[in-house]
Write an enzyme that holds these catalytic residues in place. Sequence first.
Site, short mmCIF file in Angstrom:
data_model
loop_
_atom_site.label_atom_id
_atom_site.label_comp_id
_atom_site.label_asym_id
_atom_site.label_seq_id
_atom_site.Cartn_x
_atom_site.Cartn_y
_atom_site.Cartn_z
N HIS A 112 7.33 -7.46 -4.30
CA HIS A 112 6.01 -7.88 -4.80
C HIS A 112 6.11 -9.20 -5.58
O HIS A 112 6.51 -9.19 -6.74
CB HIS A 112 5.44 -6.80 -5.72
CG HIS A 112 5.04 -5.57 -4.97
ND1 HIS A 112 3.82 -5.45 -4.35
CD2 HIS A 112 5.71 -4.43 -4.70
CE1 HIS A 112 3.75 -4.28 -3.74
NE2 HIS A 112 4.89 -3.64 -3.94
N GLU A 144 3.77 -10.87 -6.71
CA GLU A 144 2.64 -11.00 -7.64
C GLU A 144 2.92 -10.42 -9.02
O GLU A 144 2.19 -10.71 -9.96
CB GLU A 144 1.38 -10.35 -7.03
CG GLU A 144 1.43 -8.83 -6.84
CD GLU A 144 2.11 -8.37 -5.54
OE1 GLU A 144 2.85 -9.17 -4.94
OE2 GLU A 144 1.92 -7.20 -5.16
N GLY A 184 0.83 -1.20 0.00
CA GLY A 184 0.00 0.00 0.00
C GLY A 184 0.86 1.24 0.00
O GLY A 184 2.06 1.17 0.27
N LYS A 227 -10.53 -11.45 -16.25
CA LYS A 227 -10.79 -11.65 -17.69
C LYS A 227 -10.40 -13.06 -18.17
O LYS A 227 -11.16 -13.72 -18.87
CB LYS A 227 -9.99 -10.61 -18.46
CG LYS A 227 -10.41 -10.45 -19.89
CD LYS A 227 -11.44 -9.39 -19.96
CE LYS A 227 -12.00 -9.14 -21.30
NZ LYS A 227 -12.97 -8.03 -21.22
N CYS A 279 5.19 -6.19 1.45
CA CYS A 279 5.54 -4.77 1.43
C CYS A 279 4.93 -4.04 2.63
O CYS A 279 5.32 -4.29 3.76
CB CYS A 279 5.09 -4.20 0.09
SG CYS A 279 5.95 -2.71 -0.35
N TYR A 280 3.93 -3.19 2.43
CA TYR A 280 3.27 -2.53 3.58
C TYR A 280 2.81 -3.59 4.58
O TYR A 280 2.94 -3.42 5.80
CB TYR A 280 2.09 -1.70 3.10
CG TYR A 280 1.35 -0.99 4.21
CD1 TYR A 280 1.75 0.27 4.64
CD2 TYR A 280 0.26 -1.60 4.84
CE1 TYR A 280 1.09 0.91 5.67
CE2 TYR A 280 -0.40 -0.96 5.88
CZ TYR A 280 0.00 0.29 6.29
OH TYR A 280 -0.66 0.92 7.30
N ASP A 296 -17.14 -10.56 -22.15
CA ASP A 296 -17.87 -10.65 -20.88
C ASP A 296 -19.36 -10.83 -21.09
O ASP A 296 -19.98 -11.71 -20.50
CB ASP A 296 -17.64 -9.39 -20.03
CG ASP A 296 -16.18 -9.01 -20.00
OD1 ASP A 296 -15.35 -9.89 -20.25
OD2 ASP A 296 -15.89 -7.83 -19.75
#
Length: 504
Positions: free
Chosen positions: A165, A167, A51, A360, A79-80, A222
């Site tokens: 990170h 991710e 964050g 998606k 991280c945060y 979608d």
Amino acid sequence: MEVQIAVLDYGSQYSQLIVRRVRELGYHAKLYPPHVLKDLSGLAGVILSGGPNSVSDPDSPDVDFEVLEALDVPVLGVCYGMQLLNKKLGGDLKPSFTSEYGPARLCIENDDHLFEGITNDSQVWMSHSDTVSQLPPGAQILARNEDGIPVALQFREGWFGIQFHPEVTHSHEGRGILKNFLRQLDADPGFDVEAFKREVIREIIAEVGDREVVCGVSGGVDSTVLAVLLHEAGVKVHPIFVDTGMLRKGEAVEVQKQFAEVGVEIETVFAEKRFLDALKGETDPEAKRKIIGNLFLDVFFDHAGTVELFAQGTLYPDVIESATSGSIASVIKTHHNRVNRIMELKKEGRVLEPLSELFKDEVRALGTSLGIPAYALNRHPFPGPGLAVRCPGEVTKEKLDILREADHIFISTLRKHGWYDKIWQACTTLLSSKSVGVKGDVRAYEYPVSLRAVISEDAMTADWVEIPFPVLREISNKILNGVRGVNRVLYDISTKPPASIEWE
Ligand code: XMP
């Protein structure tokens, strides 16, 4: 389907990527604002996201530490999140001399847990401005960066913190690190598309009952998946396709063909004039989006009569990016499916959004499992407000017609050279400020068009595509010679961030 991992959102732009990665590894994860932790049950693990705040700020977001401890499940702070855990457990932090953003080297000191099988010295992606200055009692350092700063800690059994990170794909072995964390869970993977499909169909049947569902279809991935899913669930469904006049060349006909192929009957409503009239004189991007979103609903109501239930193909990123989930991430754009009218209908329980938990690529996988042909699923994303967001300034029929022609040339030439499927999204924007040129010995004061082609995983970040110069040259020549009103072609070489994919 029970949520296995709660990802607490401390406002990082990457928070939803954590969710995605965890799901890719087979566990059902969801993003939550930190304060709802006390209301969650059945969790197998918790991840605290990164964050923008500093844990040392007095009003920085907190974690309900007693609740977290009482869960007695593995915890990962990113991280945060790591700094918050460090502080809560009795350690301390200090501001870094320099904020560290970008690549760093992972120097592993202990590979028993998180780093089992991870290459020493592999690249990780940092984005932080605080550093751990004192470890909590009992904690140990698992890895440092090349400057000797701790970047991974084990706080206690099953509780970890990482300063980088995992991710993002720039952390080259981030997936493996997350996988190692998930191995500590006392739970088997429980997320797959087939299971999701069965559950979502059950939920649709239960929620809809014998009401009629009006469903907006655009031909995009979608809404196509949504309409076929409702059809498959066997509920009464009335799909309406609105031709707003903001569509691409030939799109209306293509959409009708596509639905005929999957056996779903749709009603087409031509509403170009209404949309153009409503947008007349409006130049503000957010105002344009709102006008389109609201008018879209008006058209629905006009054509559907009494709408008992309204279904739309809202995806998880739309929910998060519009900050309606209680997320800290700021409102970046008003997505057309989150305008006030929809929110009012939602309050009345009259909106059905069966895809709102999916990303998606998960929707594409669901589409494949529903038997939707690949060409329909692999179409580039197209924004709900259509070409209006690719026409900065006032939207007029004249500008849209020019834009449609230029865009058609761009897309069809990409297809011809096999580039369409390598690109995540390609789009053309007609800029509002004309430029001077010369055509056939005569001064031409005409529009520039900007071409953009990006690769992305989920639209959160994007990189521009290195289309070969000969292909760009062919596109440019065709547009300059074939589209009246355009005398300049630009190629957009901006990454997201900072530039978004669309101009508006
Ligand atoms: P940006 O421009 O925010 O776009 O980088 C990210 C992705 O979202 C699409 N987009 C939208 N899709 N309704 C949609 O359904 C919208 O209002 C909307 N605005 C942007 C955009 O085309 C890109 O794929």
